[in-house]
Scaffold this active site. Sequence first.
Site, mmCIF file in Angstrom:
data_model
loop_
_atom_site.group_PDB
_atom_site.id
_atom_site.type_symbol
_atom_site.label_atom_id
_atom_site.label_comp_id
_atom_site.label_asym_id
_atom_site.label_seq_id
_atom_site.Cartn_x
_atom_site.Cartn_y
_atom_site.Cartn_z
ATOM 1 N N ASP A 75 0.864 -1.177 0.000
ATOM 2 C CA ASP A 75 0.000 0.000 0.000
ATOM 3 C C ASP A 75 0.902 1.230 0.000
ATOM 4 O O ASP A 75 1.501 1.564 1.025
ATOM 5 C CB ASP A 75 -0.907 -0.025 1.239
ATOM 6 C CG ASP A 75 -1.764 1.234 1.377
ATOM 7 O OD1 ASP A 75 -1.837 2.018 0.409
ATOM 8 O OD2 ASP A 75 -2.359 1.422 2.463
ATOM 9 N N SER B 160 2.129 9.458 2.560
ATOM 10 C CA SER B 160 3.197 9.669 3.536
ATOM 11 C C SER B 160 3.945 8.396 3.898
ATOM 12 O O SER B 160 5.133 8.442 4.221
ATOM 13 C CB SER B 160 2.619 10.285 4.819
ATOM 14 O OG SER B 160 1.958 11.501 4.548
ATOM 15 N N GLY C 277 -9.316 7.482 -5.861
ATOM 16 C CA GLY C 277 -8.061 6.925 -5.361
ATOM 17 C C GLY C 277 -8.143 5.423 -5.208
ATOM 18 O O GLY C 277 -9.119 4.889 -4.661
ATOM 19 N N ASP D 228 -6.595 3.422 -3.254
ATOM 20 C CA ASP D 228 -6.646 2.964 -1.863
ATOM 21 C C ASP D 228 -8.060 3.041 -1.298
ATOM 22 O O ASP D 228 -8.506 2.142 -0.582
ATOM 23 C CB ASP D 228 -5.680 3.760 -0.994
ATOM 24 C CG ASP D 228 -5.890 5.265 -1.069
ATOM 25 O OD1 ASP D 228 -6.581 5.760 -1.996
ATOM 26 O OD2 ASP D 228 -5.352 5.975 -0.186
#
Length: 246
Positions: free
Chosen positions: A13, A17, A106, A108
């Site tokens: 993943d 950040s 996105g 994710d």
Amino acid sequence: MDKSTESLVLEVDLGNSFAKWRGRATEQILLSEKIPISELQNAGLFSAAQQLKINKVNVCSVANREVEQLLVARAEFLWGVAAEFFSVQRCCAGVLNSYLDPTKMGADRWLATVAAKHLYPDTEICVFDCGTAINVELLSASAVHLGGYIVPGIAMMQQSLLDNTAKVTCSAQQLSIEPGLDTGANVANGSLLLALALLEKLQRQMQCKGGLLLLTGGGAETLADYNKAKNIRYLPDLVLDGFKFI
């Protein structure tokens, strides 16, 4: 079976950040790691998994192309495996996307939504992902994605004030929901309070519908400590969990 020779999948993943990865064989997690994106240049990337016989590398990424290429090269070097990147589609593993253009979502957020549907089928669900940003996705009991919200994460709220307000610093040693006694603490604690207020609002909405709120992301553990509602589930690896169902 000897874990040093066991065939397994590497799941990654790549966030804004941090990067999280784990080695998985069926339902068994053999090892995992979380590192800042800034440290991906380290030659030791995936070194803990080097002795394992990786035959598949699955990646969910919202990172830039340079970071993705770094990962691709490392997977090829260590195991001779081409990394496969998850992409958003209108329908995936039985979940229907609400976006007019699903590719604008996105990866994710979509993979976490897919995981939610399979972990808690026939249930109204709110996915609350607290990371760099707070991403909220709503899913009907019939597995239709209903849309969502994106707001700044806790650190991003703080940084916005620091960048746009003169003579303001964020000096709190530890986040709290208590009123601050100096400007720095006001900034730090206020950001946490706003995130918790949104969490409580959505948790109550799900409660009224007999649904669940799934709390995930890097800042989720802090929020979970403040809200122990029975319809909240803390699932730190919800994005990675989605790979099991696609």
